[in-house]
Design a protein around this motif. Structure first.
Motif, short mmCIF file in Angstrom:
data_model
loop_
_atom_site.label_atom_id
_atom_site.label_comp_id
_atom_site.label_asym_id
_atom_site.label_seq_id
_atom_site.Cartn_x
_atom_site.Cartn_y
_atom_site.Cartn_z
N ARG A 264 153.56 52.62 135.92
CA ARG A 264 151.85 52.73 135.82
C ARG A 264 151.50 53.88 135.81
O ARG A 264 151.81 54.91 136.55
CB ARG A 264 151.31 51.66 136.83
N HIS A 265 150.29 54.35 135.17
CA HIS A 265 149.89 55.75 135.05
C HIS A 265 148.21 55.32 135.04
O HIS A 265 147.71 54.50 134.55
CB HIS A 265 150.20 56.55 133.83
N GLU A 266 147.63 56.67 135.50
CA GLU A 266 146.19 56.70 135.17
C GLU A 266 145.72 58.09 134.84
O GLU A 266 146.26 59.04 135.26
CB GLU A 266 145.28 56.06 136.43
N VAL A 267 144.78 58.27 133.78
CA VAL A 267 144.40 59.43 133.53
C VAL A 267 142.91 59.38 133.86
O VAL A 267 141.95 58.53 133.16
CB VAL A 267 144.73 59.87 131.92
N GLU A 268 142.36 60.56 134.44
CA GLU A 268 140.89 60.54 134.33
C GLU A 268 140.26 61.04 133.21
O GLU A 268 140.62 62.25 132.88
CB GLU A 268 140.76 61.88 135.83
N ILE A 269 139.27 60.39 132.89
CA ILE A 269 138.62 60.53 131.70
C ILE A 269 138.09 61.95 131.59
O ILE A 269 138.00 62.74 130.74
CB ILE A 269 137.44 59.48 131.43
N ALA A 270 137.28 62.22 132.82
CA ALA A 270 136.63 63.72 132.80
C ALA A 270 137.35 64.81 132.61
O ALA A 270 136.94 66.01 132.23
CB ALA A 270 135.77 63.69 134.02
N ARG A 271 138.72 64.48 132.78
CA ARG A 271 139.79 65.72 132.81
C ARG A 271 140.53 65.78 131.23
O ARG A 271 141.06 66.74 130.87
CB ARG A 271 141.03 65.51 133.69
N ILE A 272 140.44 65.00 130.55
CA ILE A 272 140.78 64.96 128.90
C ILE A 272 139.94 66.20 128.54
O ILE A 272 138.77 66.41 128.30
CB ILE A 272 140.28 63.56 128.41
N SER A 273 140.86 67.02 127.71
CA SER A 273 140.36 68.26 127.37
C SER A 273 140.41 68.38 125.78
O SER A 273 139.96 68.89 125.05
CB SER A 273 141.16 69.51 127.71
N ALA A 274 141.31 67.45 125.26
CA ALA A 274 141.24 67.43 123.63
C ALA A 274 141.73 66.01 123.07
O ALA A 274 142.31 65.41 123.90
CB ALA A 274 142.48 68.28 123.31
N VAL A 275 141.05 65.49 122.19
CA VAL A 275 141.48 64.06 121.77
C VAL A 275 141.79 64.29 120.14
O VAL A 275 140.84 64.84 119.43
CB VAL A 275 140.27 63.17 121.76
N GLN A 276 142.87 63.94 119.66
CA GLN A 276 143.05 63.85 118.14
C GLN A 276 143.55 62.54 117.69
O GLN A 276 144.26 62.01 118.18
CB GLN A 276 144.15 65.13 117.88
N MET A 277 142.88 62.17 116.68
CA MET A 277 143.16 60.94 115.95
C MET A 277 144.45 60.95 115.09
O MET A 277 144.68 62.18 114.26
CB MET A 277 141.85 60.40 115.07
N LEU A 278 145.20 60.13 115.18
CA LEU A 278 146.49 60.33 114.26
C LEU A 278 146.37 59.08 113.22
O LEU A 278 145.93 58.06 113.41
CB LEU A 278 147.78 59.71 115.17
N SER A 279 146.53 59.58 112.03
CA SER A 279 146.45 58.52 110.74
C SER A 279 147.49 58.71 110.03
O SER A 279 148.38 59.47 109.97
CB SER A 279 145.14 58.91 110.08
N GLU A 280 147.52 57.76 108.90
CA GLU A 280 148.61 57.75 107.95
C GLU A 280 148.12 57.25 106.70
O GLU A 280 147.46 56.37 106.39
CB GLU A 280 149.61 56.98 108.19
N GLY A 281 148.47 57.89 105.43
CA GLY A 281 148.16 57.47 104.10
C GLY A 281 146.64 57.05 104.18
O GLY A 281 145.82 57.45 104.69
N PHE A 282 146.43 56.72 102.71
CA PHE A 282 145.17 56.50 102.33
C PHE A 282 145.20 54.93 101.51
O PHE A 282 146.03 54.70 100.84
CB PHE A 282 144.78 57.33 101.24
N PRO A 283 144.37 54.00 101.79
CA PRO A 283 144.54 52.65 100.98
C PRO A 283 144.30 52.73 99.62
O PRO A 283 143.72 53.64 99.19
CB PRO A 283 143.22 51.86 101.62
#
Length: 234
Positions: free
Chosen positions: A154-173
């Motif tokens: 079990r883990h918890e991450v404090e939202i306010a401490r998140i410094s970077a968010v990157q979406m991961l994606s693949e291909g194109f429909p």
């Protein structure tokens, strides 16, 4: 975390401000990371005219302050009363046309996407440089302050401490369109650790609907990240 500590974190109180009644956290440090502070109102003496249409204020043309931006407007330019959840107002409050539009858009997050985040979804989770992912359910805590990850550990991450968010994606429909979201990478300083920790969430491939649920959760988290950055830049 003890139930007593959790209750103290979630405790709220009703306060009256010049803009209206607000239901705010008992302790400010435990507020939602998506929240906004009330703006300072532009002093009456500094706004003899409507800051939108330029109408001069007098006995017949009264001035009103937008509860979101704090600027002065005439009734015509500031007549809408819209819910402003990011400032914890109990009732809809007066807002100018521009701010009302933003608040309407944010309502979709609180009415739909926030519920998706609270419900959670199943991901393959990788911590740091580990090459072995763990199947975990990731959801937002009820007080909106933590990402909770439950699996064999079990883990918890404090939202306010998140410094970077990157979406991961693949291909194109086929036929064009947007690439399919497959996961998300988060960076945050972990308590007691040096530097930045990376957390990678990847939607698994299955036929029981959890992939669709994970994709919806990723889209909701992407919107949440935008609100988080706006709160920091206030």
């Amino acid at each position: 975390m003890s139930s007593e500590v959790a209750a103290r974190r979630d405790a709220k109180k009703l306060v009256r401000s010049p803009s209206g009644l607000r239901m705010v956290p008992e302790h400010r440090a435990f507020g939602s990371p998506f929240g906004l502070e009330e703006p300072q109102w532009v002093p009456d003496k500094e706004c003899p005219r409507c800051m939108q249409c330029g109408a001069k204020f007098d006995f017949l043309t009264r001035k009103h302050h937008c509860r979101r931006c704090g600027k002065c407007f005439c009734d015509k330019c500031c007549s809408q009363k819209v819910a402003l959840r990011r400032m914890c107002f109990v009732d809809p409050v007066r807002q100018c046309a521009e701010c009302a539009l933003v608040s309407h858009r944010e309502a979709e997050f609180f009415d739909k996407q926030l519920k998706v985040l609270l419900s959670g979804a199943t991901f393959l989770v990788t911590f740091g440089h580990s090459e072995k992912p763990e199947t975990m359910v990731c959801r937002l805590s009820n007080n909106q302050r933590f990402l909770l990850l439950d699996g064999s550990s079990r883990h918890e991450v404090e939202i306010a401490r998140i410094s970077a968010v990157q979406m991961l994606s693949e291909g194109f429909p086929p036929g064009g369109g947007n690439a399919r979201a497959t996961g998300m990478s988060l960076q945050y300083p972990a308590p007691g650790a040096e530097g930045v920790t990376q957390l990678k969430l990847t939607a698994g491939e299955d036929a029981n609907g959890s992939r669709r649920q994970a994709t919806a959760w990723l889209a909701a988290m992407h919107k949440a990240a935008k609100l988080l950055y706006e709160s920091r830049d206030q």
